[in-house]
Design a protein around this motif. Structure first.
Motif, short mmCIF file in Angstrom:
data_model
loop_
_atom_site.label_atom_id
_atom_site.label_comp_id
_atom_site.label_asym_id
_atom_site.label_seq_id
_atom_site.Cartn_x
_atom_site.Cartn_y
_atom_site.Cartn_z
N LYS A 148 -8.22 -103.49 44.23
CA LYS A 148 -9.43 -104.07 44.78
C LYS A 148 -9.40 -104.59 46.44
O LYS A 148 -10.05 -105.53 46.65
N VAL A 149 -8.51 -103.97 47.18
CA VAL A 149 -8.29 -104.56 48.46
C VAL A 149 -9.53 -103.91 49.41
O VAL A 149 -9.62 -104.60 50.43
N ASP A 150 -10.34 -103.31 48.86
CA ASP A 150 -11.70 -103.01 49.33
C ASP A 150 -12.49 -104.39 49.61
O ASP A 150 -13.35 -104.56 50.37
N LEU A 151 -12.13 -105.34 48.66
CA LEU A 151 -12.85 -106.63 48.58
C LEU A 151 -12.06 -107.86 49.27
O LEU A 151 -12.77 -108.52 49.70
N ALA A 152 -10.69 -107.70 49.09
CA ALA A 152 -9.95 -108.76 49.43
C ALA A 152 -8.72 -108.06 49.72
O ALA A 152 -8.03 -107.58 49.07
N ARG A 153 -8.40 -108.26 51.26
CA ARG A 153 -7.12 -107.71 51.73
C ARG A 153 -6.14 -108.75 52.06
O ARG A 153 -6.61 -109.67 53.01
N PRO A 154 -4.85 -108.65 51.84
CA PRO A 154 -4.04 -110.01 52.44
C PRO A 154 -3.83 -109.59 53.77
O PRO A 154 -3.75 -108.59 54.32
#
Ligand SMILES: Nc1nc2c(ncn2[C@@H]2O[C@H](COP(=O)(O)OP(=O)(O)O)[C@@H](O)[C@H]2O)c(=O)[nH]1
Ligand SMILES: [Mg+2]
Length: 456
Positions: free
Chosen positions: A342-348
């Motif tokens: 879900k890096v489309d929503l939250a990306r480090p």
């Protein structure tokens, strides 16, 4: 081996059961060319290596037209006389042909018996016979290539020089013993040790090839684990490339295990989608969780999926929630592949190299993940020499050889008589011969050939 060991003629339908464009009945043995001739109307006589048009007749009635090919011993698949009749793929017609052959004195072939005869008649060795089975069973083109290589004798060729070295050492010691009384120098221990080292050196990479060979041959199981809603089913679908597992927005809905076979760089991977791991009151779900734990224990590789919306904080720092930490801890020793979803929503903010980043929703990062998984699966096992050990049987034979050589080495250090060393060296030799089938017990042969299909 010369000539045929078998006196009876075997028959089988060589094409798969059911209806098809063409169906083939195959006979092998001394009577193969003759048994069905009364049922074949030929325009010109049978010649070895030539296909002939024929009409197939029974009870005076014409049933079909076909092509008959005759291979004369020893230039045939089995090394015996072989007749192949290709008719239309009707089970009825093929059955009539088989029945008439049986009435005329043929015997129904056991699974793999044609290949077994090829082996017994010295046409192919045991690793090549196994390759025939593997070629037919192959699911990916890479498996086909490896099997074809083995069928071409790659494994036997790789082992052959080792056997030569071993035979040379045996010969040397035998000569030393025979002439010892005539004051001819017995071989110096240093020379024997040097040769044992050389053998080990040659065997090492072959044994090492089993890592990749086994993967190619049998594939592996990879379980996707993670908390409910992490996106396991979605990633599973991405990897499978079609909708298979049920995806829902409600946590904990994949209550059972869903599996699918995918090809990862030609290696068959049994992918397992698991239920979420967490405490639950729901009976069906807890059942699923129990299965997840089993699946995890059984898997060759575990993919731990993290939910970025829970694992990446407001500053973009990767901070695992307790549940994920617990999961990671429980996977200690399994070296899981850790994937952030879900890096489309939250990306480090800063990416960690060990953690793959994907979006199972958009497909972002999935190709990279595949590459990473393949790297993990194959590891350093990229065997380029050809002729990999693909089965446990191969590996055990090679291990047996190495162990016998180790015993010889210990004996040498202990100054045992060379007669005793020779026992170990012969034992090592026998193991290599078992690999290629130069000497093989009947029960092993039975086990191998019974895993074939009928007609091969
Ligand atoms: N935005 C976004 N949503 C996702 C992603 N992966 C999964 N989801 C959604 O997360 C929910 C749970 O997904 P699912 O695959 O069923 O999770 P599972 O319980 O781990 O199997 C579904 O609504 C998915 O559409 C992603 O990469 N990005
Ligand atoms: Mg699911």
């Amino acid at each position: 081996m010369t000539g045929s060991l078998t006196e009876d003629t075997i028959v089988a339908i060589a094409t798969p059961p059911g209806r098809g464009g063409i169906g083939i009945v195959r006979l092998s043995g001394p009577d193969a060319p003759r048994l069905l001739l009364p049922h074949l109307e030929l325009r010109s006589s049978l010649l070895p290596g030539r296909a002939r048009y024929c009409a197939i007749v029974d009870d005076g009635a014409r049933l079909d037209e076909g092509v008959v090919t005759y291979f004369a011993a020893p230039n045939s698949y089995t090394g015996e006389d072989v007749l192949e009749i290709a008719a239309h793929g009707s089970p009825v017609i093929l059955d009539v042909l088989v029945r008439r052959a049986l009435e005329a004195g043929a015997r129904l072939a056991r699974p793999g018996e044609f290949t077994e005869r090829a082996f017994l008649n010295g046409r192919i060795d045991l690793t090549q016979a196994e390759a025939v089975r593997d070629l037919i069973a192959a699911e990916t083109i890479y498996q086909v290539r490896v099997a074809a290589e083995q069928l071409g004798g790659a494994l036997s060729r790789r082992v052959a020089p080792v056997k030569e070295q071993l035979v040379a050492l045996v010969t040397l010691l035998e000569a030393g013993i025979d002439f010892a009384e005539d004051d001819i120098d017995v071989t110096a221990d240093a020379e024997i040790l040097r040769r044992l080292d050389a053998l080990d050196h040659a065997l090492g990479p072959i044994a090492g090839s089993f890592r990749e060979g086994r993967l190619v041959h049998s594939g592996l199981t990879m379980a996707i684990v993670g908390r409910p809603n992490a996106g396991k089913s979605s990633l599973f679908n991405q990897l499978v490339e079609r909708e298979r597992a049920i995806v829902t927005a409600m946590p904990g809905t994949t209550r059972d295990l869903v599996t699918e076979r995918i090809s990862l760089g030609g290696i068959p991977v049994e992918l397992v989608d698991t239920a979420g791991l967490r405490e639950t009151e729901d009976e069906a779900e807890s059942h699923g969780i129990a299965r997840t734990e089993t699946a995890m224990a059984d898997a060759d590789l575990v993919l731990l999926l993290l939910d970025a919306t829970a694992a990446v904080d407001a500053e973009g720092v990767l901070r695992l929630p307790d549940e994920d930490k617990w999961l990671l801890a429980s996977l200690e020793g399994r070296s899981p592949v850790v994937v952030l979803n879900k890096v489309d929503l939250a990306r480090p903010e800063s990416a960690e190299r060990e953690v793959a980043q994907v979006s199972a929703l958009t497909g972002e990062g999935v190709a990279e993940l595949r590459a990473r998984l393949l790297e993990r699966v194959r590891g350093s096992a990229n065997d380029s020499e050809g002729g990999m050990l693909t089965t446990l049987r191969h590996y055990e034979a090679l291990e047996g050889c190495t162990q016998a050589l180790d015993r010889a080495r210990v004996g040498l250090a202990g100054q045992v008589p060379h007669e005793m060393l020779l026992l170990d060296l012969y034992a090592a030799l026998q193991q290599l011969d078992q690999l290629t089938g130069a000497t093989t017990a009947d029960d092993i042969l039975n086990r191998i050939f019974s895993s074939f299909c009928i007609g091969k």
